[in-house]
Design an enzyme around this catalytic site. Sequence first.
Site, mmCIF file in Angstrom:
data_model
loop_
_atom_site.group_PDB
_atom_site.id
_atom_site.type_symbol
_atom_site.label_atom_id
_atom_site.label_comp_id
_atom_site.label_asym_id
_atom_site.label_seq_id
_atom_site.Cartn_x
_atom_site.Cartn_y
_atom_site.Cartn_z
ATOM 1 C CB SER A 1 20.210 5.189 0.411
ATOM 2 O OG SER A 1 21.427 4.574 0.648
ATOM 3 C CE1 TYR B 1 19.546 2.062 -4.164
ATOM 4 C CE2 TYR B 1 21.359 3.037 -2.588
ATOM 5 C CZ TYR B 1 20.082 2.439 -2.977
ATOM 6 O OH TYR B 1 19.232 2.184 -1.897
HETATM 7 P P1 NAD Z 1 12.917 -4.325 -2.387
HETATM 8 O O1 NAD Z 1 13.515 -4.424 -3.808
HETATM 9 O O2 NAD Z 1 12.506 -5.308 -1.456
HETATM 10 O O3 NAD Z 1 11.600 -3.133 -2.442
HETATM 11 C C1 NAD Z 1 11.631 -2.145 -3.533
HETATM 12 C C2 NAD Z 1 10.033 -2.252 -3.801
HETATM 13 O O4 NAD Z 1 10.002 -1.196 -4.934
HETATM 14 C C3 NAD Z 1 9.616 -3.313 -4.339
HETATM 15 O O5 NAD Z 1 8.104 -3.451 -3.943
HETATM 16 C C4 NAD Z 1 9.347 -2.916 -5.913
HETATM 17 O O6 NAD Z 1 8.427 -3.767 -6.438
HETATM 18 C C5 NAD Z 1 9.287 -1.632 -5.970
HETATM 19 N N1 NAD Z 1 9.593 -0.977 -7.261
HETATM 20 C C6 NAD Z 1 10.558 -1.053 -7.912
HETATM 21 N N2 NAD Z 1 10.258 -0.237 -8.913
HETATM 22 C C7 NAD Z 1 8.946 0.124 -9.023
HETATM 23 C C8 NAD Z 1 8.340 0.751 -9.866
HETATM 24 N N3 NAD Z 1 8.744 1.297 -11.030
HETATM 25 N N4 NAD Z 1 7.034 1.391 -9.542
HETATM 26 C C9 NAD Z 1 6.407 0.930 -8.347
HETATM 27 N N5 NAD Z 1 7.146 0.343 -7.408
HETATM 28 C C10 NAD Z 1 8.595 -0.243 -7.612
HETATM 29 O O7 NAD Z 1 13.950 -3.312 -1.514
HETATM 30 P P2 NAD Z 1 13.828 -2.524 -0.177
HETATM 31 O O8 NAD Z 1 15.192 -2.852 0.461
HETATM 32 O O9 NAD Z 1 12.585 -2.726 0.628
HETATM 33 O O10 NAD Z 1 14.086 -1.100 -0.412
HETATM 34 C C11 NAD Z 1 12.774 -0.089 -0.273
HETATM 35 C C12 NAD Z 1 13.664 1.541 -0.354
HETATM 36 O O11 NAD Z 1 14.556 1.556 0.596
HETATM 37 C C13 NAD Z 1 14.273 1.646 -1.836
HETATM 38 O O12 NAD Z 1 14.039 2.992 -2.214
HETATM 39 C C14 NAD Z 1 15.377 1.392 -1.281
HETATM 40 O O13 NAD Z 1 16.665 2.100 -2.214
HETATM 41 C C15 NAD Z 1 15.617 1.964 -0.071
HETATM 42 N N6 NAD Z 1 16.913 1.271 0.789
HETATM 43 C C16 NAD Z 1 16.919 0.315 1.393
HETATM 44 C C17 NAD Z 1 18.058 -0.197 2.365
HETATM 45 C C18 NAD Z 1 18.057 -1.637 2.780
HETATM 46 O O14 NAD Z 1 19.051 -1.808 3.119
HETATM 47 N N7 NAD Z 1 17.242 -2.547 2.360
HETATM 48 C C19 NAD Z 1 19.159 0.717 2.517
HETATM 49 C C20 NAD Z 1 18.915 2.081 2.354
HETATM 50 C C21 NAD Z 1 17.740 2.234 1.471
#
Ligand code: NAD
Length: 249
Positions: free
Chosen positions: A140, A153
């Site tokens: 991120s 985070y």
């Molecule tokens: P989200 O919450 O929609 O998806 C996260 C996924 O991880 C979900 O499917 C959840 O079930 C899964 N998960 C959580 N804990 C778990 C575990 N213990 N075992 C297996 N699966 C698990 O969030 P997102 O926005 O799709 O984020 C996905 C990744 O991208 C994350 O690592 C997040 O930190 C990163 N990210 C997202 C953004 C954004 O703006 N959306 C920005 C930077 C980084």
Amino acid sequence: MDIFRLDGKRALVTGASGGLGLHFAWVLARQGADVRLAARRMAELEQAVDAIRGAGLKAEAVALDVTDPASVEAAFAGWAPGIVVNNAGIARSGAALTLDDADWQAVVDTNLTGVFRIAQAAARAMKGAGHGGAIVNIASILGHRVAGGVAAYAAAKAGVVQLTAALALEWARHGIRVNALSPGYIETDINRDFFATEAGEALIRRIPQRRLGHPQDLDGALLLLASDAGRYITGVSLPVDGGHLISSL
Ligand code: NAD
């Protein structure tokens, strides 16, 4: 272009039941990969796999909790991927002064230790199968700079950036590349409401491109790092953020 194709490759995407993980699974499948979607919620995964297969692409589902070493081991039993997208992650926000120990542990265990567990299991499987591979850790921009209320985070994601370089150094000799993709603010179902508020709009004005990212904005970077197009790239963390990290101080 052909160097971005993934035909004949087995891929694993963690946290693939929704959000960016599900999007990444589709992107890899469209490029020809056989994608194993992994997450805790099997019902959502089965639905996603049906949809991907319904489009004539290759996918399967596996139950996985990245915080449970036995579950991680089971997800790789007798199976070696060529591509792993370490996407599973959680966010807990709140002031550092009142942050619960349990919240700190949960974020670090999922977002940093979970990434290491999966990367290690993947690298062992790749080495055991006698081939290399590409690991893409989803970090991120909060792994590179900070904001208020996200200490755990940000610390965990900064850990992912440094872990990526450390693993890349150790595993280059096995033909395994390890890189990170550092998304900026990407609009998904869980944050859409926030970005419609005044605070959300103020945040968008601080992004040099003056807009949120869309999941599709990550596709080029994901495929570069996952495919043969990135064969000489290892140990980097690539921001995809509309210039957010270089916003003026
Ligand atoms: P989200 O919450 O929609 O998806 C996260 C996924 O991880 C979900 O499917 C959840 O079930 C899964 N998960 C959580 N804990 C778990 C575990 N213990 N075992 C297996 N699966 C698990 O969030 P997102 O926005 O799709 O984020 C996905 C990744 O991208 C994350 O690592 C997040 O930190 C990163 N990210 C997202 C953004 C954004 O703006 N959306 C920005 C930077 C980084």
